[in-house]
Design a protein around this motif. Structure first.
Motif, short mmCIF file in Angstrom:
data_model
loop_
_atom_site.label_atom_id
_atom_site.label_comp_id
_atom_site.label_asym_id
_atom_site.label_seq_id
_atom_site.Cartn_x
_atom_site.Cartn_y
_atom_site.Cartn_z
N UNK A 262 47.20 31.48 32.22
CA UNK A 262 48.31 30.73 31.64
C UNK A 262 48.06 29.22 31.79
N UNK A 263 47.64 28.83 32.99
CA UNK A 263 47.46 27.40 33.29
C UNK A 263 46.21 26.83 32.62
N UNK A 264 45.05 27.47 32.85
CA UNK A 264 43.77 26.90 32.42
C UNK A 264 43.63 26.90 30.90
N UNK A 265 44.21 27.90 30.22
CA UNK A 265 44.08 27.99 28.76
C UNK A 265 44.75 26.83 28.04
N UNK A 266 45.61 26.09 28.74
CA UNK A 266 46.30 24.95 28.12
C UNK A 266 45.67 23.62 28.52
N UNK A 267 44.47 23.65 29.10
CA UNK A 267 43.78 22.43 29.54
C UNK A 267 42.47 22.25 28.78
N UNK A 268 41.84 21.09 28.89
CA UNK A 268 40.53 20.89 28.24
C UNK A 268 39.45 21.85 28.76
N UNK A 269 39.71 22.50 29.88
CA UNK A 269 38.76 23.48 30.41
C UNK A 269 39.10 24.90 29.91
N UNK A 270 39.74 24.98 28.75
CA UNK A 270 40.15 26.27 28.22
C UNK A 270 38.98 27.25 28.11
N UNK A 271 37.77 26.71 27.85
CA UNK A 271 36.62 27.60 27.66
C UNK A 271 36.17 28.26 28.96
N UNK A 272 36.71 27.79 30.09
CA UNK A 272 36.42 28.42 31.38
C UNK A 272 37.62 29.19 31.91
N UNK A 273 38.55 29.53 31.01
CA UNK A 273 39.76 30.23 31.43
C UNK A 273 39.45 31.48 32.23
N UNK A 274 38.57 32.32 31.69
CA UNK A 274 38.28 33.59 32.37
C UNK A 274 37.44 33.39 33.63
N UNK A 275 36.62 32.35 33.66
CA UNK A 275 35.85 32.07 34.87
C UNK A 275 36.79 31.76 36.02
N UNK A 276 37.72 30.85 35.80
CA UNK A 276 38.68 30.50 36.84
C UNK A 276 39.56 31.69 37.20
N UNK A 277 40.03 32.41 36.18
CA UNK A 277 40.91 33.56 36.44
C UNK A 277 40.21 34.61 37.27
N UNK A 278 38.94 34.88 36.95
CA UNK A 278 38.19 35.88 37.69
C UNK A 278 37.97 35.45 39.14
N UNK A 279 37.56 34.21 39.33
CA UNK A 279 37.29 33.72 40.69
C UNK A 279 38.56 33.70 41.53
N UNK A 280 39.65 33.21 40.95
CA UNK A 280 40.91 33.13 41.69
C UNK A 280 41.42 34.53 42.04
N UNK A 281 41.38 35.45 41.07
CA UNK A 281 41.91 36.79 41.34
C UNK A 281 41.08 37.53 42.37
N UNK A 282 39.76 37.33 42.36
CA UNK A 282 38.92 37.94 43.39
C UNK A 282 39.28 37.38 44.76
N UNK A 283 39.41 36.05 44.84
CA UNK A 283 39.76 35.43 46.12
C UNK A 283 41.11 35.89 46.63
N UNK A 284 42.11 35.92 45.75
CA UNK A 284 43.44 36.36 46.15
C UNK A 284 43.41 37.84 46.54
N UNK A 285 42.68 38.65 45.77
CA UNK A 285 42.59 40.07 46.07
C UNK A 285 41.96 40.35 47.42
N UNK A 286 40.88 39.65 47.73
CA UNK A 286 40.21 39.83 49.02
C UNK A 286 41.11 39.39 50.16
N UNK A 287 41.82 38.27 49.97
CA UNK A 287 42.74 37.80 51.00
C UNK A 287 43.87 38.82 51.21
N UNK A 288 44.35 39.42 50.13
CA UNK A 288 45.43 40.40 50.24
C UNK A 288 44.98 41.63 51.01
N UNK A 289 43.71 41.99 50.86
CA UNK A 289 43.19 43.16 51.58
C UNK A 289 43.10 42.93 53.08
N UNK A 290 43.22 41.69 53.51
CA UNK A 290 43.23 41.41 54.95
C UNK A 290 44.54 41.85 55.60
#
Length: 565
Positions: free
Chosen positions: A242-270
Motif C-alpha cells: 500500500x505504502x511503496x506502490x504510491x512512491x517513486x520506488x513503486x517498481x520495488x513494491x514487491x521487493x520491500x513487501x517480501x523483505x518486510x513480511x519475512x522479517x515480521x514473520x520471523x520475529x512473530x515466530x519468536x
C-alpha cells in the motif's frame, strides 16, 4: 495515393456496434488461436497482429505504410525496453543459481521453522513475491513448487500452492514492468497515477490469499492452527504494498513487501508457535541440502550438492543480489540521479509516422521513438547481475554466457511480446481500441464492476500481466473517458481506476494461464497434469476475480472512492 496525414475514426462503419465488432476481431483471434486451437503464443500473437493490421487498413482506412510503420515501432518497443527488462531480471537470478548461492538461500528457510505450513507461506507468498519482483516469467512458480516438494508437500499440492501464491505480486513483477506498461499504454504520463490504485487493490488481496493457501495446504486444520501467522504475514505484506506502490520506488513494491513480511514473520515466530504437527521433511540444514527438486521448463537449478555448513557469512552472501537491487534502485530513484539517467534518452522521429494524428487531431505520441537505454530498469538489473557475479568470483565470460543462454531461451517469448505490442500499437493508432471503448461505454457507470475481467482474461491468454496491460489499458482508458463525466469520480480518476483495476485483475488470471500451468506441472515432475491442476485451481481464481470486481466497482462510488490517490 497515400494520405499525408491520418486521424483515426472511432466509428468508420456508421454503426458503433459494427465498428466495435470489427475492432474486436484481433482479440477474438487471440482467444480462438491461443485458447481454443492451442497455438503457440508467438504464432497466436503474430496471427492476431495480422488480423489487426488488415482491419486497420481495410475498415479504418489506415494507410498500409503507416500500419506497418506503427507495428514495427511497437515490435521494437516490445523488445526494448520490455524484453530487455525481463532478460536482465532472469539473468540476475540465473547468476545466483549458477554460483550455487541460491541453494544457500533455500537452506536458510529451514532454519526458520520446522512447520512446513509456516515454511510454505514464507517460501511461496513472501520469497515467491521477491522472485516475481525480480524475475517473474514463471520462475517464482517453478522455484517455489520445487522447494515445497523439498519440505514434504505432495506434488499436486505443491503446484496448487505455488500458483495460488503467485497472485498479489504479479502486477509489480519484473521491477514494476506490468503497471508501468499499464500507465504508458493507458495514456498516463506518470505511472504514479496508476500504481497506487493497483497496489491498494492487490494489497487487499493480501488479507485473503494467505488463508486460502492454508486451506489448500492443510484444510480447516491448517487454517485453525496457523491463521495467526497467515494474518501477520498478509497484513505486513499488504501494508508495505500500500505504502511503496504510491512512491517513486513503486517498481520495488514487491521487493520491500517480501523483505518486510519475512522479517515480521520471523520475529512473530519468536513469540508464537503453530499448533499441530506438520514437520518439514528436509534434511539437516547444516551440512546437507533438501532433496533435489524436479527441474522446471524455464530455469536451470544448480545440481551441485552443497556440503558446506550454512554459516552466517553464507546466508549474507546468498542475500547479496537482493540487497544490491534495493541499493541500486534506491540510488537511481534519487531525483538528481534519475534526471541524469533520463537525460541520456535518445529521441528521433519514427519513419513513416510523421502524419499520424490521435483522435483529437494532435500529433500522435508514436511519431517519436525514445531509446531509453540508461533510464529503464533493465540497465540497473544488468548492473546488479554483473556485480553479483563478480562478488561471487565468477569470471566475466561465465556471467555473459549465462546471459546468452537466457536470450536463446527467450527467443519465442521475444516474438510473443513483440507481436502483442505491435498489435496494441496498430489497434490504438488506427482507432480500433477507441471504437471498442465507445461501445463498451454503453454499460455506463456500472462498468467499473467488470473492468478487472479484461485484465484477468488477457493474462490467462498471454500468460503475462504485462502483455494483458499493453493489450487492454488503452481500451480501459477509452471507456473511462466516456463514462467519467457522468460518474462520481470524474474523467481522470475514472480512467485511472479502470486501468489500475484491469492491471489488478490480471494477477488472478496468472494462476490459470497455460504457461503457468505447464511450468508448475513440469516443476513437480508431473508433465501432463495441467488439466488436473487447472480444475483444482480455477475456482480460487474466480473467487479472487469476483472480489476484485466488487472492490473496483465500489471504488467508483462514494463507498470506497476514498481509496483513490
Amino acid at each position: 495515393m497515400l494520405l499525408d496525414t491520418f486521424q483515426p475514426a472511432t466509428n468508420p462503419l456508421g454503426q458503433q456496434w459494427l465498428s466495435a465488432l470489427l475492432a474486436a476481431l484481433p482479440i477474438f483471434s487471440m482467444l480462438i488461436t491461443l485458447g481454443a486451437l492451442r497455438w503457440k503464443a508467438y504464432m497466436a500473437g503474430a496471427f492476431s497482429w495480422a488480423v489487426a493490421a488488415v482491419v486497420a487498413i481495410t475498415a479504418f482506412g489506415m494507410p498500409v505504410t503507416m500500419a506497418l510503420a506503427t507495428s514495427t515501432h511497437g515490435f521494437l518497443y516490445g523488445i526494448f525496453p520490455i524484453v530487455w527488462i525481463l532478460v536482465t531480471a532472469i539473468w540476475m537470478y540465473e547468476v545466483t543459481v549458477h554460483s550455487g548461492r541460491f541453494d544457500d538461500l533455500r537452506r536458510t528457510f529451514f532454519l526458520i521453522s520446522d512447520d512446513k505450513r509456516v515454511l510454505a507461506l514464507l517460501i511461496t507468498f513472501c520469497f515467491g513475491g521477491l522472485l516475481e519482483a525480480l524475475a517473474g516469467f514463471g520462475a517464482p512458480v517453478a522455484i517455489t513448487a520445487a522447494m515445497l516438494l523439498a519440505i514434504g508437500f505432495e506434488p499436486i499440492k505443491s503446484a496448487l500452492v505455488a500458483l495460488l501464491a503467485n497472485t498479489v505480486p504479479v502486477a509489480f513483477g519484473a521491477v514494476g514492468l506490468p503497471v508501468l506498461m499499464a500507465a504508458k499504454t493507458g495514456g498516463f504520463e506518470d505511472v504514479l497515477d496508476i500504481s497506487p490504485i493497483t497496489g491498494r487493490m492487490t494489497a487487499m488481496l493480501c488479507l485473503v490469499v494467505p488463508f486460502l493457501l492454508l486451506l489448500v495446504m492443510d484444510g480447516k486444520k491448517g487454517l485453525k492452527e496457523v491463521w495467526p501467522f497467515g494474518l501477520v504475514v498478509g497484513i505486513s505484506f499488504g501494508i508495505t504494498k500500500w505504502i511503496v506502490s504510491a512512491t517513486p520506488l513503486y517498481n520495488l513494491t514487491e521487493v520491500f513487501a517480501a523483505v518486510v513480511s519475512v522479517g515480521v514473520g520471523i520475529a512473530f515466530l519468536k513469540v508464537w508457535k503453530p499448533g499441530g504437527s506438520t514437520t518439514a521433511t528436509a534434511p539437516e540444514t547444516s551440512g546437507g541440502t533438501p532433496s533435489k527438486p524436479a527441474p522446471d521448463a524455464g530455469t536451470t537449478l544448480t545440481e551441485a550438492v552443497t556440503e558446506t555448513p550454512l554459516t552466517s557469512r553464507r546466508i549474507v552472501m546468498a542475500l547479496v543480489p537482493y540487497l544490491l537491487v534495493i541499493i541500486v534502485f534506491g540510488i537511481a530513484a534519487i531525483p538528481p540521479i534519475k534526471a541524469v539517467l533520463a537525460s541520456t534518452d535518445l529521441q528521433f522521429a519514427w519513419p513513416g509516422l510523421s502524419g499520424l494524428l490521435n483522435s483529437a487531431g494532435e500529433a500522435a505520441a508514436h511519431q517519436t521513438y525514445t531509446f531509453a537505454w540508461a533510464s529503464t530498469p533493465g540497465i540497473l538489473l544488468a548492473l546488479v547481475a554483473i556485480l553479483t557475479g563478480l562478488i561471487y568470483r565468477m569470471p566475466l565470460t561465465q556471467i555473459f554466457k549465462i546471459l546468452w543462454i537466457n536470450v536463446k531461451k527467450m527467443r519465442f517469448a521475444m516474438l510473443t511480446i513483440g507481436s502483442v505490442v505491435a498489435l496494441a500499437y496498430v489497434m490504438g493508432d488506427s482507432g480500433q481500441t477507441l471504437a471498442l471503448g465507445l461501445f463498451l461505454a454503453g454499460v455506463g457507470v456500472a462498468y467499473p464492476f467488470f473492468a478487472p475481467v479484461l485484465g484477468w482474461l488477457g493474462t490467462y491468454l498471454t500468460g503475462s500481466d504485462t502483455s494483458a496491460n499493453i493489450l487492454f489499458s488503452g481500451l480501459q482508458s477509452g471507456v473511462g473517458a466516456e463514462i467519467g463525466p457522468g460518474s462520481h469520480l470524474g474523467t481522470d480518476s475514472m480512467r485511472a481506476l479502470l486501468v489500475g483495476s484491469s492491471a489488478a485483475g490480471g494477477v488472478v488470471g496468472k494462476m490459470i494461464s497455460p504457461q503457468s500451468l505447464t511450468i508448475a506441472a513440469t516443476a513437480i515432475g508431473q508433465p501432463g497434469s495441467e488439466s488436473l491442476i487447472l480444475r483444482r485451481i480455477i475456482g480460487w481464481s474466480l473467487v479472487l476475480l469476483v472480489l476484485l470486481c466488487l472492490i473496483s466497482g465500489l471504488m467508483s462510488t462514494p463507498v470506497l472512492s476514498w481509496l483513490l490517490p
